[in-house]
Design a protein around this motif. Structure first.
Motif, PDB file in Angstrom:
ATOM      1  N   ARG A   1       0.834  -1.201   0.000  1.00  0.00           N
ATOM      2  CA  ARG A   1       0.000   0.000   0.000  1.00  0.00           C
ATOM      3  C   ARG A   1       0.870   1.253   0.000  1.00  0.00           C
ATOM      4  NH1 ARG A   1      -3.839  -1.093   5.176  1.00  0.00           N
ATOM      5  NH2 ARG A   1      -1.826  -0.581   6.127  1.00  0.00           N
TER       6      ARG A   1
ATOM      7  N   LYS B   1       2.020   6.456  -6.333  1.00  0.00           N
ATOM      8  CA  LYS B   1       1.859   5.064  -6.720  1.00  0.00           C
ATOM      9  C   LYS B   1       3.008   4.230  -6.184  1.00  0.00           C
ATOM     10  CE  LYS B   1      -0.683   6.152 -10.968  1.00  0.00           C
ATOM     11  NZ  LYS B   1      -0.756   5.967 -12.445  1.00  0.00           N
TER      12      LYS B   1
ATOM     13  N   ALA C   1      -2.507  -5.152  -9.858  1.00  0.00           N
ATOM     14  CA  ALA C   1      -2.045  -3.774  -9.666  1.00  0.00           C
ATOM     15  C   ALA C   1      -3.169  -2.769  -9.848  1.00  0.00           C
ATOM     16  CB  ALA C   1      -0.904  -3.467 -10.640  1.00  0.00           C
ATOM     17  N   GLY C   2      -4.419  -3.247  -9.824  1.00  0.00           N
ATOM     18  CA  GLY C   2      -5.560  -2.356  -9.930  1.00  0.00           C
ATOM     19  C   GLY C   2      -6.357  -2.536 -11.199  1.00  0.00           C
TER      20      GLY C   2
ATOM     21  N   SER D   1       1.350   0.331  -9.873  1.00  0.00           N
ATOM     22  CA  SER D   1      -0.047   0.346  -9.452  1.00  0.00           C
ATOM     23  C   SER D   1      -0.845   1.401 -10.205  1.00  0.00           C
ATOM     24  CB  SER D   1      -0.137   0.613  -7.946  1.00  0.00           C
ATOM     25  OG  SER D   1       0.355   1.903  -7.637  1.00  0.00           O
ATOM     26  N   LYS D   2      -2.078   1.056 -10.495  1.00  0.00           N
ATOM     27  CA  LYS D   2      -2.968   2.020 -11.135  1.00  0.00           C
ATOM     28  C   LYS D   2      -3.362   3.098 -10.136  1.00  0.00           C
ATOM     29  CE  LYS D   2      -7.281   2.399 -13.754  1.00  0.00           C
ATOM     30  NZ  LYS D   2      -8.455   1.674 -14.301  1.00  0.00           N
TER      31      LYS D   2
ATOM     32  N   GLU E   1      -2.327   0.635  -4.559  1.00  0.00           N
ATOM     33  CA  GLU E   1      -2.259  -0.684  -3.949  1.00  0.00           C
ATOM     34  C   GLU E   1      -1.894  -1.752  -4.982  1.00  0.00           C
ATOM     35  OE1 GLU E   1      -5.183  -1.946  -0.770  1.00  0.00           O
ATOM     36  OE2 GLU E   1      -5.812  -3.298  -2.384  1.00  0.00           O
ATOM     37  N   ILE E   2      -1.102  -2.726  -4.542  1.00  0.00           N
ATOM     38  CA  ILE E   2      -0.795  -3.905  -5.345  1.00  0.00           C
ATOM     39  C   ILE E   2      -0.968  -5.134  -4.459  1.00  0.00           C
ATOM     40  CG2 ILE E   2       1.004  -5.211  -6.545  1.00  0.00           C
ATOM     41  CD1 ILE E   2       2.200  -2.633  -7.498  1.00  0.00           C
TER      42      ILE E   2
END
Length: 532
Positions: free
Chosen positions: A166, A172, A200-201, A217-218, A221-222
């Motif tokens: 996170r 990101k 990755a979103g 990550s988009k 969060e991943i």
């Protein structure tokens, strides 16, 4: 002509009774279908019912042996297997390589149907797929240390782990993994045994094989899930970091910005030091990467020379009778010979390796003794434990142009930041006569060299090279406003043109430096910041 995949067999009478066997499976793989009379084939209708312990889970089946009788053109005439999870049915015939069936419910029926002369070989395992009860949560943000994830500690077992990365800020995060896993199945081009799943979103994506995975990550969060199949040597090695730009490595997003450094080391900060150290003699000009240093700008800098006055290494003053340098400057890497003090000529108070300074404070010194950690001598052709202290016969005469550098017992928070390097080493134009200075970026050790005894620096046009070894890497402590040495030049990965440069972590060696000084004098100590 009838075949078992590729094996020719004869006909037999098939028993028509349907045998049902029940299994309950959890998070670990369990063998649910096999040939009880192997090497004889299964030649009767059979059924296996599999239920998950978690009613919200989904059943996954992997058949490592799946060879059914074949008689073209109707490949399913003599034998077929029906996978039924109550949502959909899948019919499989012939021979399959590592057949994977992913169910959509918490139960699955596997039914072998054969006709006279049919049958085959089956060996299948099953497990439930569900969110694990535990997951490791890792918070990241730009400027904070890179987090390294290596899993598993013991290979070859049936293992599962889940991570959630996170962002602790609005930025990101990136995830980069190197993999050592089973390749995709030849029959379906899917990951079937060892599976790395990353979301990755934009939805989960599966990876396997030996490729490198890089995702950003988009949002913030991943999620990552890693499953290993028993008997394989699957493993992953990942680094996760907060990023402030589009590059997955934060150090590439941090750009050097020229700043007015005319007061660095020139005026006292909010906290004092135990002795006068880390000062600088400057004019009003700003510092630019790769520019010549003004005369005695860094009074703590030392040129280490041969008795014939040839410069070969850098060093720094840490007390009137102690000089700090690299072990490989005083002991050959291949031989690991004991240092010979008479072969060393330290020169202080000059920024020109060819002549003395105009202020008249240049001093050529005699070395009485050389101290190197015993661990340095243990392995030849190895630069581990690369640090040394020179004990002088007579004290250095300190002045505005000659004085010690500050040291620190703790590694400062300088990852991805630019610090100062200096030396007379090789540049793209040859060997300079004047002391050169450069702004060099500090990297997280997880990015290039996960060794607590060393510090990693990014290569660039102004990086260190031959002749800079032993010289100081310094930063300006914001509380003392003094140049503080935290590393010294050790080596470059793949030489001067390598991707990274490695320095000795002096915080690791601080106690050794302090005890070495204490054992040689009761008059002088390390110069450092006075803490509250």
């Amino acid at each position: 002509m009838l075949h078992w995949g590729i094996i020719l067999v004869g006909c037999a009478i098939v028993q028509s009774s349907l045998q049902a066997t029940y299994y309950t499976v959890g998070d670990k793989w369990a063998n649910v279908v096999q040939n009880p009379k192997h090497p004889q084939p299964l030649m009767q209708n059979s059924r296996w019912i599999i239920n998950a312990t978690n009613p919200h889970a989904r059943i996954r089946v992997l058949c490592t042996d799946f060879r059914l009788a074949v008689s073209p053109p109707n490949s399913c005439k003599y034998a077929k297997v029906i996978f039924d999870d109550g949502v959909r049915k899948e019919v499989k015939c012939e021979a399959q390589w590592d057949l994977l069936v992913q169910g959509r419910s918490s139960s699955m029926s596997i039914e072998l149907q054969v006709t006279p002369g049919g049958g085959g070989f089956l060996n299948c395992s099953a497990k439930q797929i569900a969110p694990p009860a535990e997951q490791e949560v890792i918070d990241l943000q730009p400027g904070e240390p890179v987090v390294r994830v290596a899993f598993p500690e013991v290979r070859g077992l049936d293992q599962l782990k889940v991570w959630k990365f996170r962002s602790a800020s609005e930025d990101k995060i990136s995830l980069q993994c190197t993999m050592g896993m089973e390749d995709r199945a030849r029959s379906c081009d899917k990951c079937v045994k060892d599976i790395l799943t990353i979301d990755a979103g934009e939805g989960p994506k599966q990876y396997c094989g030996s490729d490198k995975v890089v995702v950003i990550s988009k949002e913030k969060e991943i999620k990552m899930r890693f499953e290993t199949f028993p008997g394989t040597q699957a493993h992953i090695d990942c680094i996760a970091q907060g990023i402030s730009g589009s590059d997955p490595n934060e150090y590439n997003n941090v750009k050097y910005s020229e700043e007015d450094s005319s007061e660095f080391g020139a005026v006292r900060g909010t906290k004092p030091t135990t002795c006068l150290c880390g000062i600088s003699n400057k004019n009003s000009k700003r510092i630019i990467n790769g520019r010549e240093s003004t005369e005695s700008k860094y009074p703590f800098m030392v040129s280490l020379r041969t008795p014939t006055n040839l410069h070969f290494c850098g060093a720094s003053i840490i007390s009137p009778i102690h000089i700090l340098t690299a072990a490989h400057c005083v002991s050959k890497i291949a031989l690991k010979n004991r240092p010979e003090p008479e072969t060393l000529l330290p020169v202080v108070g000059t920024n020109d390796r060819m002549k003395d300074a105009s202020h008249g404070q240049t001093q050529k010194l005699k070395v009485k003794e050389v101290f190197v950690p015993e661990s340095w001598f243990e392995v030849k052709n190895n630069l581990a434990n690369d640090v040394a202290i020179l004990l002088l016969e007579t004290p250095i005469k300190f002045s505005k142009f000659v004085s010690p550098v500050c040291l620190t017992p703790k590694l400062p928070r300088i990852v991805n930041k630019y610090i100062k390097a200096m030396g007379w080493g090789v540049t793209e134009y040859g060997n300079p006569d004047k002391l050169m200075e450069a702004n060099v970026q500090v990297l997280d050790k997880a990015v290039c060299n996960d060794n607590a005894k060393e510090i990693c620096f990014k290569n660039g046009k102004s990086a260190s090279c031959n002749g800079d070894s032993g010289g100081p890497y310094v930063y300006v402590d914001p509380e003392t406003n003094r140049y503080t040495q935290f590393s010294l030049v050790s080596y470059g990965k793949r030489g001067c043109a390598g991707k990274h440069f490695i320095g000795t972590n002096l915080a690791h060696w601080y106690d050794w430096i302090e005890s070495t000084m204490r054992n040689t004098t009761s008059e002088y100590n390390i110069c450092k910041k006075v803490e509250d």
